[in-house]
Design an enzyme around this catalytic site. Structure first.
Site, short mmCIF file in Angstrom:
data_model
loop_
_atom_site.label_atom_id
_atom_site.label_comp_id
_atom_site.label_asym_id
_atom_site.label_seq_id
_atom_site.Cartn_x
_atom_site.Cartn_y
_atom_site.Cartn_z
N SER A 144 -55.31 -13.76 -9.97
CA SER A 144 -54.84 -14.90 -10.73
C SER A 144 -53.49 -14.66 -11.42
O SER A 144 -52.53 -14.30 -10.77
CB SER A 144 -55.93 -15.26 -11.74
OG SER A 144 -55.96 -16.63 -11.89
N TRP A 160 -57.78 -25.33 -7.59
CA TRP A 160 -56.69 -25.23 -8.58
C TRP A 160 -55.59 -24.29 -8.07
O TRP A 160 -54.40 -24.52 -8.28
CB TRP A 160 -57.29 -24.72 -9.89
CG TRP A 160 -56.39 -24.67 -11.10
CD1 TRP A 160 -56.08 -23.56 -11.82
CD2 TRP A 160 -55.73 -25.77 -11.75
NE1 TRP A 160 -55.26 -23.89 -12.88
CE2 TRP A 160 -55.03 -25.24 -12.86
CE3 TRP A 160 -55.65 -27.15 -11.51
CZ2 TRP A 160 -54.27 -26.03 -13.72
CZ3 TRP A 160 -54.88 -27.93 -12.37
CH2 TRP A 160 -54.21 -27.38 -13.45
N HIS A 192 -63.27 -19.18 -8.50
CA HIS A 192 -62.11 -18.37 -8.87
C HIS A 192 -62.58 -17.06 -9.53
O HIS A 192 -63.15 -17.08 -10.62
CB HIS A 192 -61.29 -19.19 -9.87
CG HIS A 192 -60.02 -18.54 -10.31
ND1 HIS A 192 -58.97 -18.35 -9.46
CD2 HIS A 192 -59.65 -18.02 -11.50
CE1 HIS A 192 -57.99 -17.76 -10.11
NE2 HIS A 192 -58.38 -17.54 -11.35
C1 GCU Z 1 -55.26 -20.71 -15.26
C2 GCU Z 1 -53.88 -20.97 -14.74
C3 GCU Z 1 -53.64 -20.26 -13.41
C4 GCU Z 1 -54.03 -18.82 -13.50
C5 GCU Z 1 -55.44 -18.70 -14.02
C6 GCU Z 1 -55.93 -17.26 -14.25
O1 GCU Z 1 -56.20 -21.37 -14.46
O2 GCU Z 1 -53.68 -22.35 -14.66
O3 GCU Z 1 -52.29 -20.39 -13.03
O4 GCU Z 1 -53.87 -18.18 -12.28
O5 GCU Z 1 -55.53 -19.34 -15.27
O6 GCU Z 1 -55.15 -16.38 -14.54
O7 GCU Z 1 -57.16 -17.09 -14.20
#
Ligand code: GCU
Length: 355
Positions: A188, A279, A329
């Site tokens: 992420s 997302w 995620h």
């Molecule tokens: C949020 C953010 C993402 C990121 C994520 C994470 O969802 O919008 O861009 O990758 O956090 O770090 O878990």
């Protein structure tokens, strides 16, 4: 990306040759960024497999909740830095005992060790606490002079990426590590930073983007899932201020994320997505990997070797690997098993044939 500060030094704080029931040697090292007594610093946790001798390959990556969150191993020093209260076992922005092993599902330490890999990690907040004002207490401020860069000339993603390269500086001094076989990984936001570090620092022999999404592997111009505007609104501290100029105009960006991935060529790159993580735009992450391919071809390498999005849990690719798995995620054992197999395949190829 600034270079390392001249006064940087390492201190091994603790070494246990009989960690994890004898499976590992655990080392904990402080990287001090200057010579000063109260120098800004970063705590590194390293597990080395005991059953193999000589230099071993490694996976390196930053963690979200402090080193103690990576494994329930009681010998891991507890982070005393600011940590987001939304992480398990964190109270008043500090780690409690309840945070030990809270992220263990994301770090299959024993699996890596049994496969002959070392694991090295550090808490990303040691470089910059992840909130809008974090830059004031992070390295963008404390090392401003040494790095000759103003805080607004880069962002938190840059600071985290910079820290990954400092871990590599340490690994180059560690005799038990094969520093030519260090795979850099990140999930992420830390995945965004890992891709950036991998693009800037060719010492990382392999790079893994785990669901890095917008500003990471995902193509911005698809405008699917998270957008540049949303990213910059929720996390104004992550990227350089100039990125905000493209909030409403991703089509005006002179580059897109496939070009960022291509900067890692010809080194092996693995990109992965999760089906429920729209997302992060799985399709955009896949297409980015596809379109990084021509640069790999310039080096005589096949990137993904396909432009067809694979089915769930059917990994594809050659020098660029890709999979999409079921679920949310996160990073889980399935992801790691693919990353490990990918690293084994590429590192084995490079290994000198036995005589
Ligand atoms: C949020 C953010 C993402 C990121 C994520 C994470 O969802 O919008 O861009 O990758 O956090 O770090 O878990």
């Amino acid at each position: 990306m600034p270079d390392k500060p001249a006064g940087m030094r390492f201190k091994v704080r603790n070494e246990n040759k009989n960690a994890l029931g004898g499976l590992a040697t655990r080392k904990q090292i402080t990287i001090y960024f200057t010579q000063a007594v109260d120098a800004p610093s970063m705590e590194v946790l390293l597990y080395l497999p005991n059953h193999v001798s000589g230099p071993v390959p490694a996976f390196a990556g930053l963690n979200f909740s402090g080193n103690q969150s990576v494994h329930p191993d009681k010998g891991i020093f507890m982070s005393d830095r600011w940590i987001n209260n939304n992480q398990k076992g964190i109270q008043r922005n500090r780690a409690t005992e309840a945070s030990r092993g809270s992220q263990a599902s994301r770090w299959p330490v024993e699996t890596l060790l049994k496969n002959g890999f070392a694991l090295v990690t550090a808490y990303y907040g040691d470089l910059e606490p992840d909130h809008a004002d974090g830059w004031q207490t992070g390295i963008r401020t404390s090392l401003q002079q040494e790095l000759n860069l103003a805080p607004d000339q880069w962002g938190a993603i840059g600071a985290w990426a910079w820290g990954m390269s400092r871990i590599m500086d340490y690994l180059e001094t560690e005799k038990r590590i094969n520093s030519k076989q260090v795979a850099l990984t990140g999930l992420s936001r830390i995945g965004k930073a890992a891709v950036w570090a991998g693009a800037n620092d060719a010492r990382f022999a392999l790079v893994v983007s785990n669901e890095s999404g917008e500003g990471g592997a995902a193509l911005a111009r698809r405008n699917y899932g998270e957008t540049i505007a949303q990213l910059n609104r929720s996390f104004p501290h992550w990227f350089s201020p100039a990125y905000k100029n493209y909030n409403q105009a991703p089509d005006k960006l002179p580059v897109d994320q496939h070009q960022l991935l291509a900067l890692i060529a010809p080194r092996p790159l693995y990109v992965c997505s999760a089906a429920e993580d729209q997302w992060a735009d799985p399709q955009g992450e896949f297409l980015s990997a596809v379109h990084a391919g021509p640069v790999y071809q310039l080096y005589g390498k096949t990137g993904l070797g396909t432009a067809q999005m694979p089915a769930i849990e059917k990994p594809v690719g050659e020098t660029i690997g890709y999979h999409i798995r079921t679920g949310k995620h996160d990073i889980n054992l399935y992801d790691w098993q693919q990353h490990l197999a990918f690293a084994q395949k590429h590192f084995r190829k490079k290994a000198k044939p036995k005589t």
